[in-house]
Enzyme design. Structure first.
Site, PDB file in Angstrom:
ATOM      1  N   ARG A  64       0.776  -1.257   0.000  1.00 30.26           N
ATOM      2  CA  ARG A  64       0.000   0.000   0.000  1.00 30.26           C
ATOM      3  C   ARG A  64       0.797   1.291   0.000  1.00 30.26           C
ATOM      4  O   ARG A  64       0.194   2.367   0.072  1.00 30.26           O
ATOM      5  CB  ARG A  64      -0.984   0.040   1.177  1.00 30.26           C
ATOM      6  N   ASP A 304      -2.671 -12.839  -1.279  1.00 30.90           N
ATOM      7  CA  ASP A 304      -3.419 -11.654  -1.730  1.00 30.90           C
ATOM      8  C   ASP A 304      -3.754 -10.778  -0.521  1.00 30.90           C
ATOM      9  O   ASP A 304      -4.868 -10.262  -0.398  1.00 30.90           O
ATOM     10  CB  ASP A 304      -4.673 -12.038  -2.510  1.00 30.90           C
TER      11      ASP A 304
HETATM   12  O1  DOR Z   1      -9.725  -8.313  -3.132  1.00 31.66           O
HETATM   13  C1  DOR Z   1      -8.826  -7.781  -3.753  1.00 31.66           C
HETATM   14  N1  DOR Z   1      -8.154  -6.736  -3.266  1.00 31.66           N
HETATM   15  N2  DOR Z   1      -8.559  -8.247  -4.964  1.00 31.66           N
HETATM   16  C2  DOR Z   1      -7.710  -7.628  -5.767  1.00 31.66           C
HETATM   17  O2  DOR Z   1      -7.479  -8.113  -6.842  1.00 31.66           O
HETATM   18  C3  DOR Z   1      -7.074  -6.359  -5.371  1.00 31.66           C
HETATM   19  C4  DOR Z   1      -6.984  -6.269  -3.913  1.00 31.66           C
HETATM   20  C5  DOR Z   1      -6.631  -4.893  -3.401  1.00 31.66           C
HETATM   21  O3  DOR Z   1      -5.692  -4.281  -3.929  1.00 31.66           O
HETATM   22  O4  DOR Z   1      -7.259  -4.453  -2.449  1.00 31.66           O
END
Ligand code: DOR
Length: 428
Positions: A64, A304
């Protein structure tokens, strides 16, 4: 500081576990042996019943920064990774500004070097702006510094653009790590287009949004020879397509995330911690994805890890941001639901959470080697408690596993000789 002598554990060596003692000296170097005798400089720690694994690798993490430090920072995200047993992570490029050019990428790498607790490997954008719709970027300039190219959060929508992307990425021998999603098919859906959505009046996102684009991409891989990695697979049909591509000898690998392995739309609750993209699918999809991890069709687990603020996750299923955190519970989820459940051995866990991502993305590491800096974790498989996100070091607390009884805890993480997670203060 003293040496730390870890006695009585099962140490991962040459692909399997062996009863060995392991000494980490004051500068972080490893000594290995059967029944090492303690010296006056050793702090002796009994780790019988525990495992010593090479540091794990998660190639799908959102740190982030820059742009969204209210959700997570390099410091908090990598501290969470260390607590979860990871010594290497791949950082997704959906940050602001996005690393779609060399100066910005180098700027971000400098921030990782200054602020990260563990090793961070960047991705570069797949298209300009990183939202699946831009022009191609200068892959040759970025390739020496990145582990792959991705517009995670978005699939590349236009087939012609994806052909251009793959042709050019193939020329520099890079990897396309694709978030696979046809936005026309997704439309305004936000949870699986299935029974739960119908019963509760939610807008459904069909699994076809994933697999139709995957099918298109795999045809382009056959055409261009581009190395391709399918991100966060969630459907049974996607698994079949990847299995066929591999049987055809295409340079394709695939990941999935812990939630797609264990949960389905049957477990949905009216809470933002159940909202992510792709969404939790049907139980049949979940079973096929889990079986694919057992069979090797899916190569690796990636979390993820997608932290958001509490406010952004407070909108229930319909209005919360997509994404859940995973760094601090994925090892316990995979251990509990696959190793402890008897679906595969610890060795396969090390493969899917360590060796395979390291090899596919050329991260290096992944072995415990005498005479080298310790890059390893001590894992206690018997510890268990209901998952409490309040303990997370990540700023993100939203996880569908909250409150679930999970087995396994990381007692110690050493990254290239440095104690980066040492709650018992063994190296203090
Ligand atoms: O749930 C998700 N969040 N899927 C994604 O592909 C991107 C990610 C995010 O960057 O928050």
């Amino acid at each position: 500081m003293m040496n730390v002598l870890l006695r009585g554990g099962q140490v991962f060596q040459g692909g399997s576990f062996h009863p060995l003692d392991l000494r980490v000296d004051q500068i972080g170097l490893v000594e290995l042996g059967k029944d090492l005798s303690p010296t006056p400089d050793d702090r002796v720690v009994d780790i019988s019943g525990k495992y010593v694994l090479p540091g794990l690798a998660d190639i799908h993490v959102h740190l982030r920064e820059p742009g969204f430090s209210y959700k997570e920072t390099i410091a908090t995200g990598t501290a969470a990774a260390a607590r979860g047993g990871f010594t290497s992570v791949g950082a997704m490029p959906n940050v602001a500004p996005p690393p779609d050019n060399l100066p910005e990428l180098l700027h971000q790498i400098q921030a990782y070097q200054q602020e990260a607790l563990i090793e961070v490997f960047p991705y570069g954008c797949l298209t300009e702006g990183g939202t699946g719709t831009g022009e191609t970027v200068d892959y040759a300039a970025l390739e020496p510094y990145v582990i792959g190219f991705s517009d995670d959060g978005f699939g590349v929508q236009s087939t012609d653009r994806m052909r251009e992307v793959m042709t050019q990425v193939a020329e520099v021998d890079g990897i396309v790590a694709q978030h696979i999603e046809d936005l026309e098919i997704s439309a305004d859906g936000y949870i699986n287009d299935g029974e739960y959505a119908r019963a509760h009046g939610h807008k459904g996102k069909p699994g076809a949004a994933e697999w139709t684009q995957l099918e298109r991409d795999l045809a382009l891989v056959a055409e261009t020879g581009c190395r391709y990695h399918a991100c966060h697979l969630s459907t049974a049909r996607s698994v079949e397509l990847v299995a066929k591509a591999k049987a055809d000898g295409l340079p394709v690998t695939a990941e999935t995330a812990p939630h797609y392995l264990v949960l389905s739309e049957d477990e949905l609750e009216e809470d933002g911690r159940f909202r992510m993209n792709p969404p939790l699918r049907s139980a049949r999809d979940r079973d096929a994805v889990a079986q694919a991890l057992v069979d090797g069709v899916i190569d690796l687990v990636a979390t993820d890890h997608a932290p958001h603020s509490a406010e952004e996750k407070a909108g229930g299923l319909a209005a919360s941001a997509n994404g859940v955190v995973g760094l601090e519970n994925s090892l316990a989820v995979v251990y509990t639901h696959f190793v402890r459940a008897g679906r595969f051995e610890m060795e396969r866990l090390v493969e899917v959470m360590g060796t395979a991502p390291r090899q596919r993305f050329s991260l290096g590491g992944g072995e415990i080697i005498a005479g080298e800096y310790a890059d390893l974790i001590v894992f206690d498989p018997d510890f268990h408690e209901p998952l409490d996100p309040g303990q997370f070091l990540s700023k993100g607390k939203a996880t569908p596993f909250a409150g679930r009884e999970l087995y396994g805890r990381v007692d110690l993480t050493l990254c290239q000789g440095d104690p980066v997670w040492d709650p018992e203060g063994l190296f203090a």
